[in-house]
Design a protein around this motif. Sequence first.
Motif: not given
Length: 910
Positions: A258-262
């Motif tokens: 999720a962090a990488l997507v954001a």
Amino acid sequence: MTSYAMRHAAFAVVGLGAMWVTSRIRVDRYRRFAWILYAATVLLLVAVPLVGVATKGAQRWLDFGVFTVQPSELAKLALIMVPAAILAAGYTLGRFAGVLLAASVPIGLVALQPDLSTAVVLVGIVMLMLILARVPLLPLAPLFALGVASIPLAVLFLRPYQLERIHVFLSDSADPQGSGWAAWQADIAIGSGGLWGMWRQPQYALRAEYLPESEHDLAFASLVYGWGLVAGLAVVIASSIIVWRATVAARTARTREAALVAAGIGGLFGMHAVVSIAQSLSLLPHTGMPIPLFSYGGTAAIIGFVEIGLVLAVRRDGVARPLWATAPRRRRLPRGVSVGAVAVTASLVAMTGVAWHLQTDRGAEFREASDGQLMRCIRLPAERGQILDRAGVPLAVNAPEYTVSVVARMFDDNNAEVRGRLAALLGITPDQLAETIRDGGTEVEAVLARVGPDRARAIVDAHVPWVLVYPTGRRQYPQAATLATVLGYVGVADTDDMQTWPQLALGARVGKAGLEKQYDALLRGIDGSQCVYVDPAGRPVATAVRVDPVRGHDLRLHLDSAMQQVATDALTDAVRTSGGDLGAAIVMDARTGAVLTMASVPSYDNNVYGPPVDAAALAAQTQAPGPGRMLNHVFQSAAPPGSTFKIVVASSNAQYGVVAPDQMLAGGASYTYGGHTFANWQPMGPNSLIGAIQWSDNVYFYQLGERLGPERMATTAAELGVGRPSGLDLPGEIAGFLGTPESVADIGGTWYPGSTLLMGIGQGTVTASPVQVARWTSGIASGATVTPQLAASYGPGEGWPIPTAAPHQLSFADKLGPVRAGMRASAAAGTAGQLASLPVPAAAKTGTAEDPSAPGKGLNAWFSAVLPFDAPEVVVTVLVRGGGFGSATAGPVVKRLLELYLAQTRGTAR
């Protein structure tokens, strides 16, 4: 523009719905969503070359009837989510290779469309994700090296328009009307937009048409153009907020994926915003990069909202749930996410500063460019002022002729009724009118005909739209050759005229010679214009401002046209009967310098110059016999003044007192000096100064010149205006020549002992024009030299006076009594004795000068006289080159003009 806005609003509504849906996706389902999105993207990209829509040589869209889809926009999101899914568990060489393999498929398909710029963006997204995912620098280094090495090779795959964009960016000399058009229009849009934009201006819709790709690539420039820098700042702030919201979501995400997507979505938004705004400011080549959400495009807008929805989902998941993930937070936090957000924000702020600088430093320039490019103006020539003689008789007038023209592109096939009306007014058929308009080419104006005043008035009264009627500017000269060398003529401005008058329009008519040139600024007037608004293709769309021309001032002269005619006729007879080749006569007010007559033969007909020039008549005139017919010999021809110069030598003696006026000097038929014999024109006995002037005694003046010396003679002559222009208000006056030992040496000559004697009788190293002889004649007779001037006043009626220069008082004026007495004696019973019959006493000096350039016996006939003797009012000087004796040839002309002057001023009979 409105339709684009409405459609984009509809996309926004759909996008908001998609954002709400994606914001509800749980982050633990991102992996599945990523691969579904990836598969759909690849399928759509595969379909593009098969059934896609081609635009500008590339297939990028799929048409589903109701809407179109650009799969490459989906690929951007897919290449954020798939690498995030693969690398969420950490870096391994296999996962690294998997990311590269997965990314190569959509990148390759996009490059094959071909859409190289989007393919480069996709490569950038993948590299961004690898950096964010903390892939070690060692495996990344070969990729960076490969990218740098491939930059030169990329040129081979660039399309011509892409190469042109790079050339424009790298070159400072790109043509604003060609390859640099987009960059120049972006500068105009941002530079002239101001704080609040130009949307309130009536022509804003037309202005906006000049900005290419205003809805897509140059959306930022378009926004600033219409709504000002405030709107541009709002875009910058909104983009920064999205980037920082994504950054915060990445820092608080519960999972590494999720962090990488954001972080990837935040980086994508930042990349798009920075590159798009930079290309609008010409800080980067035009790459076709839109601003997410703000640029027009359905797919890009909807995907942008989906991306925001995913960030919201990450943020909601990170805030609502405890952070119980097993991986340490430091390992979950994407690499450099905060630094990247700061860099993006700083770049956006800096570019806002560049836009502000563009407006404050060059805003006026760009506003002027914005105004100028949407208008084309047709020049409405000003009517030239007339030239009138002292009695108001027209000497130079405008032909009663008018040009009829139209704004050509407004007379298309849909204006058949209007064209029919105009054709009837012009007396031609509609087909002939259409052909004439077509022959006008691509110009805004098409000239149809030249018409007389009656037809011109009928066309004006008919109020036919898009039709212009204005004077042709053709000049007419009723006196023709009689005054041609004084008035000159008018012609189309050339390069030299443009340098003199930089504000001249192409095709403007200006004075080319004579008074037309000397007083062109007064006569020409101020041109008007009829402007029309044009679209970027140059098609007129509406009438714009009209500025009516301002007629030029009339110019009133001191010149007497009746006297000018008499002088020309008398001079022509004198030249013809004497066997001379040219003649000149000037009548001038001895008190003020006002020129009453300035005749010159041979002359020319200045009517042939139009404009337009009558080529056949001009050729015939050029081949006609007679020397210097384009010159006015009163001030543009210099010749030895002969005995008329003796009163200058006598004045020098009065100034320096070398010989007493009553002292008798030896006479004779000749004078021997230095072994050379200098002849007299006839044998004479001893003479005093008065007798020597009365009978023009050469021997006396040989001796007087010898005693004075050349320097003293030259000093007096210079004060009387010899050897320099008189200041006459006509262009091209010559200076003549006043020789001294020093000046002759300067030009490589030799001053012989006999040169001084010859100077004493006005031969050898002295040449003068008739206007110079007239000046020294009146100066000696009155004690002050005057500046000759033709122009008296300008403006309507009597107008405003044009002041003449004040007379120059001679330093030796009080010593000239004996010289004047000699001139009076000459007119009463001497070489100028024919003036004795005049009812008013005159003073004069004749001259018969040897001139090797003169025809026949090589003798120039001079005669210069003033009257009244005791208070000179007028001076008349005549030269007939090759005319023989001055008293015999030039004298009758002078007497005729003095008689006419007396008849006009005193009513005396001839």
